[in-house]
Motif scaffolding. Structure first.
Motif, PDB file in Angstrom:
ATOM      1  N   ALA A 165       0.830  -1.208   0.000  1.00 17.28           N
ATOM      2  CA  ALA A 165       0.000   0.000   0.000  1.00 17.28           C
ATOM      3  C   ALA A 165       0.861   1.254   0.000  1.00 17.28           C
ATOM      4  CB  ALA A 165      -0.933  -0.014   1.203  1.00 17.28           C
ATOM      5  N   GLU A 166       1.899   1.267   0.819  1.00 12.54           N
ATOM      6  CA  GLU A 166       2.789   2.421   0.869  1.00 12.54           C
ATOM      7  C   GLU A 166       3.486   2.628  -0.472  1.00 12.54           C
ATOM      8  OE1 GLU A 166       3.889   2.233   5.661  1.00 12.54           O
ATOM      9  OE2 GLU A 166       5.344   1.537   4.165  1.00 12.54           O
ATOM     10  N   ALA A 167       3.958   1.531  -1.067  1.00 11.32           N
ATOM     11  CA  ALA A 167       4.677   1.644  -2.340  1.00 11.32           C
ATOM     12  C   ALA A 167       3.748   2.091  -3.472  1.00 11.32           C
ATOM     13  CB  ALA A 167       5.316   0.301  -2.691  1.00 11.32           C
ATOM     14  N   ALA A 168       2.477   1.712  -3.393  1.00  7.07           N
ATOM     15  CA  ALA A 168       1.535   2.039  -4.461  1.00  7.07           C
ATOM     16  C   ALA A 168       1.007   3.461  -4.369  1.00  7.07           C
ATOM     17  CB  ALA A 168       0.364   1.057  -4.444  1.00  7.07           C
ATOM     18  N   GLY A 169       1.269   4.139  -3.258  1.00 11.56           N
ATOM     19  CA  GLY A 169       0.811   5.518  -3.120  1.00 11.56           C
ATOM     20  C   GLY A 169      -0.458   5.688  -2.313  1.00 11.56           C
ATOM     21  N   CYS A 170      -0.888   4.651  -1.609  1.00 16.43           N
ATOM     22  CA  CYS A 170      -2.033   4.813  -0.715  1.00 16.43           C
ATOM     23  C   CYS A 170      -1.684   5.807   0.382  1.00 16.43           C
ATOM     24  CB  CYS A 170      -2.427   3.472  -0.092  1.00 16.43           C
ATOM     25  SG  CYS A 170      -3.092   2.273  -1.266  1.00 16.43           S
ATOM     26  N   GLU A 171      -2.671   6.562   0.820  1.00 16.55           N
ATOM     27  CA  GLU A 171      -2.417   7.640   1.771  1.00 16.55           C
ATOM     28  C   GLU A 171      -2.892   7.356   3.179  1.00 16.55           C
ATOM     29  OE1 GLU A 171      -3.475  11.536   0.276  1.00 16.55           O
ATOM     30  OE2 GLU A 171      -3.114  10.896  -1.786  1.00 16.55           O
ATOM     31  N   ALA A 172      -3.583   6.249   3.396  1.00 14.25           N
ATOM     32  CA  ALA A 172      -4.029   5.888   4.742  1.00 14.25           C
ATOM     33  C   ALA A 172      -4.435   4.427   4.743  1.00 14.25           C
ATOM     34  CB  ALA A 172      -5.200   6.763   5.194  1.00 14.25           C
ATOM     35  N   LEU A 173      -4.498   3.861   5.950  1.00 15.26           N
ATOM     36  CA  LEU A 173      -5.022   2.519   6.162  1.00 15.26           C
ATOM     37  C   LEU A 173      -6.302   2.635   6.975  1.00 15.26           C
ATOM     38  CD1 LEU A 173      -1.742   0.637   7.166  1.00 15.26           C
ATOM     39  CD2 LEU A 173      -2.790   0.767   4.887  1.00 15.26           C
ATOM     40  N   VAL A 174      -7.291   1.856   6.600  1.00 13.38           N
ATOM     41  CA  VAL A 174      -8.580   1.846   7.296  1.00 13.38           C
ATOM     42  C   VAL A 174      -8.763   0.454   7.890  1.00 13.38           C
ATOM     43  CG1 VAL A 174     -11.075   2.036   7.044  1.00 13.38           C
ATOM     44  CG2 VAL A 174      -9.570   3.598   5.799  1.00 13.38           C
ATOM     45  N   LEU A 175      -8.694   0.357   9.197  1.00  7.42           N
ATOM     46  CA  LEU A 175      -8.832  -0.925   9.874  1.00  7.42           C
ATOM     47  C   LEU A 175     -10.291  -1.129  10.263  1.00  7.42           C
ATOM     48  CD1 LEU A 175      -7.580  -3.450  11.164  1.00  7.42           C
ATOM     49  CD2 LEU A 175      -7.250  -2.098  13.260  1.00  7.42           C
ATOM     50  N   THR A 176     -10.919  -2.153   9.683  1.00  4.60           N
ATOM     51  CA  THR A 176     -12.293  -2.486  10.045  1.00  4.60           C
ATOM     52  C   THR A 176     -12.277  -3.271  11.350  1.00  4.60           C
ATOM     53  OG1 THR A 176     -13.127  -2.454   7.784  1.00  4.60           O
ATOM     54  CG2 THR A 176     -14.341  -3.786   9.363  1.00  4.60           C
TER      55      THR A 176
END
Length: 383
Positions: A165-176
């Protein structure tokens, strides 16, 4: 196996004549989806009281218009986690979108990018996060891409997903956090729901098997099996330590959990009951939202999902304390109806309706929206 990549432009499809509202998209989607997919996307838990309560709760809130207010130069821009967004409407995580349309999450990402919407990609996406990111990240008009996670017993897989996710450019993680076990989904069970050949969770196929449980007489297969790995607040801290990305929690309904989350330093909360898919008779998100907002007192951004079908619902959510909203099922209806064009139209309708609601309540900007725009709840007559 069905494969997608960002080099494939989503199919150009036309909306059915007369498509004006999200309900129109739902009707057309119902005609296109088979019974298996319809049960998965549309169903809720148990008798679906919470599923229906989510919608009813927004309808039961009355607006209190203001007149003769200055409106020139108004806009729907907002700031979320340091990013300025064109509007406060994001796409909720929905798994297996290739069940709804062959272009799946790629079409959704293209629509999100074109309409300036943020997108939360499901961990159980039927398309890899790298392909979705390639279709969205870096597009000038696009909102942020976030990755939704469930904490798994296979921590190596979780760490790998975070790195991807970090490498792909995601800007946050959402933990359900509201689904340590699945809800009792009767509609899915009656339909005999199963993923068809060629559709799978593209990001988690290599998950290690959990250690076998040896259950004795009188033990619970749930509590002594699956729930041995249920996440706790310690696991939230573990996740925060694994990433440089902000972590939001999705599925908070209780004010005390909101206060605990704020104390733990999470980046934001998503007030959600999983679209009515986990605990039936749980309270609606519109009912929970103001209590959560009061509990955290503006200490962190709040988002809300569940039953949002009109721009007036978006307005009411902001008035009750949300920074932004997420929409899930309507995105699937638009996708099933007309691919990327259908998703884009869903987003455009919500934004246009939000602007109308703002104008007719005298709010030129989102900052002018408050609980003062909501009519007091009627009281019972004294006899």
């Amino acid at each position: 196996m069905l494969t997608l990549n960002s080099s494939r432009t989503p199919q150009r499809e036309a909306l059915a004549p007369g498509t004006l509202t999200l309900a129109d998209h739902e009707r057309h989607a119902r005609a296109r989806l088979d019974a298996n997919a319809w049960a998965y996307f549309s169903g809720g838990a148990g008798d679906e009281h919470t599923l229906h309560a989510n919608r009813h709760a927004w309808d039961s809130i009355a607006l209190l218009p203001r007149v003769l207010r200055p409106l020139a130069g108004g806009h729907t821009r907002c700031t979320l986690l340091g990013r300025e967004l064109a509007h406060p409407i994001l796409l909720a995580p929905v798994a297996y979108q290739c069940l709804a349309h062959p272009d799946g999450e790629i079409a959704t990402a293209w629509a999100a990018a074109a309409l300036g919407a943020g997108m939360v990609l499901s961990m159980q996406s039927s398309t890899t996060l790298e392909a979705v990111a390639a279709a969205m990240v870096g597009e000038r008009s696009a909102g942020p891409l976030w990755l939704q996670l469930y904490l798994q017993h296979d921590r190596a897989l979780v760490r790998e997903l975070i790195a991807r996710a970090e490498a792909a450019g995601c800007e946050a993680l959402v933990l359900t956090v509201d689904a340590p076990t699945s809800g009792v989904r009767d509609r899915e069970r009656r339909a005999g729901f199963a993923l068809p050949p060629g559709i799978r969770a593209a990001n988690v196929s290599a998950m290690a098997a959990p250690p076998p449980m040896r259950l004795g007489a009188g033990q619970s297969a749930l509590f002594d099996g699956l729930l041995q790995h249920a996440p706790t607040w310690d696991d939230v801290a573990w996740l925060q330590a694994q990433t440089r990305l902000p972590v939001l929690l999705k599925g908070v309904l209780h004010p005390e959990d909101a206060r605990l989350a704020a104390a733990q330093g999470v980046a934001g909360l998503i007030v959600s009951n999983h679209g009515g898919r986990t605990l039936d008779t749980a309270l609606s998100t519109a009912s929970a939202l103001p209590r959560i907002a009061d509990a955290v007192g503006g200490a962190l951004p709040l988002l809300v999902d569940g039953g949002v079908r009109r721009g007036t619902d978006v307005f009411k959510a902001l008035a009750l304390g949300a920074t932004a909203v997420l929409v899930g099922r309507p995105v699937v209806w638009g996708l099933a109806h007309a691919g990327a064009a259908g998703v884009a139209h869903v987003l455009r309708v919500l934004r246009d309706e939000l602007e109308v609601a703002m104008a007719l309540t005298g709010c030129a900007t989102l900052g002018g929206i408050s609980r003062a725009a909501l009519a007091p709840a009627p009281t019972a007559a004294v006899v």
